[in-house]
Design a protein around this motif. Structure first.
Motif, PDB file in Angstrom:
ATOM      1  N   ILE A   1       0.843  -1.201   0.000  1.00 29.05           N
ATOM      2  CA  ILE A   1       0.000   0.000   0.000  1.00 29.05           C
ATOM      3  C   ILE A   1       0.876   1.249   0.000  1.00 29.05           C
ATOM      4  O   ILE A   1       0.605   2.206  -0.740  1.00 29.05           O
ATOM      5  N   ALA A   2       1.939   1.237   0.786  1.00 32.45           N
ATOM      6  CA  ALA A   2       2.870   2.379   0.803  1.00 32.45           C
ATOM      7  C   ALA A   2       3.528   2.547  -0.564  1.00 32.45           C
ATOM      8  O   ALA A   2       3.668   3.672  -1.061  1.00 32.45           O
ATOM      9  N   ALA A   3       3.922   1.447  -1.184  1.00 32.19           N
ATOM     10  CA  ALA A   3       4.533   1.529  -2.522  1.00 32.19           C
ATOM     11  C   ALA A   3       3.549   2.111  -3.529  1.00 32.19           C
ATOM     12  O   ALA A   3       3.951   2.869  -4.420  1.00 32.19           O
ATOM     13  N   ALA A   4       2.268   1.798  -3.388  1.00 31.43           N
ATOM     14  CA  ALA A   4       1.262   2.379  -4.280  1.00 31.43           C
ATOM     15  C   ALA A   4       1.222   3.902  -4.119  1.00 31.43           C
ATOM     16  O   ALA A   4       1.153   4.637  -5.107  1.00 31.43           O
ATOM     17  N   ALA A   5       1.291   4.378  -2.885  1.00 35.37           N
ATOM     18  CA  ALA A   5       1.293   5.824  -2.641  1.00 35.37           C
ATOM     19  C   ALA A   5       2.529   6.485  -3.233  1.00 35.37           C
ATOM     20  O   ALA A   5       2.492   7.638  -3.675  1.00 35.37           O
ATOM     21  N   LEU A   6       3.622   5.748  -3.273  1.00 31.71           N
ATOM     22  CA  LEU A   6       4.917   6.283  -3.701  1.00 31.71           C
ATOM     23  C   LEU A   6       5.274   5.916  -5.139  1.00 31.71           C
ATOM     24  O   LEU A   6       6.368   6.249  -5.606  1.00 31.71           O
ATOM     25  N   HIS A   7       4.364   5.279  -5.871  1.00 28.98           N
ATOM     26  CA  HIS A   7       4.722   4.648  -7.135  1.00 28.98           C
ATOM     27  C   HIS A   7       5.267   5.602  -8.196  1.00 28.98           C
ATOM     28  O   HIS A   7       6.011   5.179  -9.064  1.00 28.98           O
ATOM     29  N   ASP A   8       4.944   6.877  -8.141  1.00 28.45           N
ATOM     30  CA  ASP A   8       5.441   7.832  -9.142  1.00 28.45           C
ATOM     31  C   ASP A   8       6.556   8.746  -8.622  1.00 28.45           C
ATOM     32  O   ASP A   8       7.024   9.611  -9.355  1.00 28.45           O
ATOM     33  N   THR A   9       6.989   8.558  -7.386  1.00 28.19           N
ATOM     34  CA  THR A   9       7.954   9.512  -6.824  1.00 28.19           C
ATOM     35  C   THR A   9       9.296   9.509  -7.542  1.00 28.19           C
ATOM     36  O   THR A   9       9.858  10.581  -7.780  1.00 28.19           O
ATOM     37  N   VAL A  10       9.819   8.358  -7.887  1.00 31.47           N
ATOM     38  CA  VAL A  10      11.124   8.317  -8.565  1.00 31.47           C
ATOM     39  C   VAL A  10      10.974   8.794 -10.007  1.00 31.47           C
ATOM     40  O   VAL A  10      11.802   9.562 -10.507  1.00 31.47           O
ATOM     41  N   GLU A  11       9.896   8.364 -10.650  1.00 34.12           N
ATOM     42  CA  GLU A  11       9.679   8.707 -12.057  1.00 34.12           C
ATOM     43  C   GLU A  11       9.424  10.206 -12.250  1.00 34.12           C
ATOM     44  O   GLU A  11       9.866  10.781 -13.246  1.00 34.12           O
ATOM     45  N   ASP A  12       8.716  10.836 -11.326  1.00 38.20           N
ATOM     46  CA  ASP A  12       8.251  12.211 -11.534  1.00 38.20           C
ATOM     47  C   ASP A  12       8.867  13.266 -10.623  1.00 38.20           C
ATOM     48  O   ASP A  12       8.513  14.443 -10.732  1.00 38.20           O
ATOM     49  N   THR A  13       9.740  12.858  -9.719  1.00 39.55           N
ATOM     50  CA  THR A  13      10.381  13.821  -8.808  1.00 39.55           C
ATOM     51  C   THR A  13      11.866  13.488  -8.700  1.00 39.55           C
ATOM     52  O   THR A  13      12.358  12.590  -9.371  1.00 39.55           O
ATOM     53  N   GLN A  14      12.545  14.172  -7.834  1.00 41.56           N
ATOM     54  CA  GLN A  14      13.980  13.943  -7.641  1.00 41.56           C
ATOM     55  C   GLN A  14      14.277  12.836  -6.630  1.00 41.56           C
ATOM     56  O   GLN A  14      15.410  12.666  -6.201  1.00 41.56           O
ATOM     57  N   THR A  15      13.275  12.057  -6.262  1.00 37.47           N
ATOM     58  CA  THR A  15      13.427  10.976  -5.290  1.00 37.47           C
ATOM     59  C   THR A  15      14.258   9.837  -5.891  1.00 37.47           C
ATOM     60  O   THR A  15      14.164   9.561  -7.082  1.00 37.47           O
ATOM     61  N   THR A  16      15.032   9.178  -5.046  1.00 37.18           N
ATOM     62  CA  THR A  16      15.814   8.014  -5.486  1.00 37.18           C
ATOM     63  C   THR A  16      15.275   6.746  -4.826  1.00 37.18           C
ATOM     64  O   THR A  16      14.593   6.800  -3.801  1.00 37.18           O
ATOM     65  N   PHE A  17      15.614   5.611  -5.418  1.00 43.51           N
ATOM     66  CA  PHE A  17      15.227   4.328  -4.832  1.00 43.51           C
ATOM     67  C   PHE A  17      15.896   4.146  -3.468  1.00 43.51           C
ATOM     68  O   PHE A  17      15.275   3.610  -2.542  1.00 43.51           O
ATOM     69  N   ASP A  18      17.141   4.592  -3.341  1.00 38.75           N
ATOM     70  CA  ASP A  18      17.834   4.502  -2.053  1.00 38.75           C
ATOM     71  C   ASP A  18      17.109   5.307  -0.981  1.00 38.75           C
ATOM     72  O   ASP A  18      17.016   4.872   0.173  1.00 38.75           O
TER      73      ASP A  18
END
Length: 177
Positions: free
Chosen positions: A54-71
């Motif tokens: 569920i948390a991953a669903a909330a975060l699913h676009d953060t790396v693709e659309d922001t400066q967020t990293t997988f780390d």
């Protein structure tokens, strides 16, 4: 294992990361609306039993659309959350048509949890296109998106009957117009 508190942190994290983003539709809704819809669909599909999913669903676009990293996601939430987000993240260095082709090709080869996120994402996107299509998108472009989304979802079938029915319902609603 994540807790409900971590899930709340994931919502907040996503809201902060996407704060200036709006949906492309004529209503120009805040982007967080998309993330909460995808998350609600995933939570319903798994019966609320998998907080990391569920948390991953909330975060699913953060790396693709922001400066967020997988780390950053792994450190803030868990490696599994980061890995699930990675499974559904497009490589933005590739041309758009190649990214779309790869989504179709890769859908069948992702984990069942990633397939749930992908199903929910496509369902939410189709609902958005029905309710508030982007200004300037002719009917043919909307139809092409629906057809492409169906091809992606074809690779996710057999994962969750309820969520697949949600996708099918919105697709049928579009087809009936």
């Amino acid at each position: 294992m994540l807790t409900v508190t971590d899930l709340a942190r994931a919502y907040h994290f996503a809201a902060v990361k996407h704060i200036d983003q709006r949906r492309k539709g004529a209503a120009s809704e805040p982007y967080i609306n998309h993330l909460t819809e995808v998350t609600a669909l995933v939570a319903e599909a798994c019966g609320g039993s998998d907080i990391e999913l569920i948390a991953a669903a909330a975060l699913h676009d953060t790396v693709e659309d922001t400066q967020t990293t997988f780390d950053e996601l792994a450190a803030a939430f868990s490696q599994r959350v980061a890995d699930l987000v990675a499974e559904v993240t497009d490589d933005k260095t590739l041309p758009k048509l190649e990214r779309k082709r790869l989504q179709i090709e890769h859908a069948a080869h992702t984990s069942p949890a990633a397939k749930l996120i992908k199903l929910a994402d496509k369902t939410a996107n189709l609902r958005s296109l029905l309710n508030s299509p982007p200004t300037g998108w002719p009917a043919e472009r909307v139809a092409a998106y629906f057809d492409w989304a169906a091809r992606v979802v074809a690779g996710c079938r057999g994962t969750n009957a309820w969520l697949e029915a949600e996708f099918d319902n919105v697709f049928a609603e579009f087809s009936a117009r």
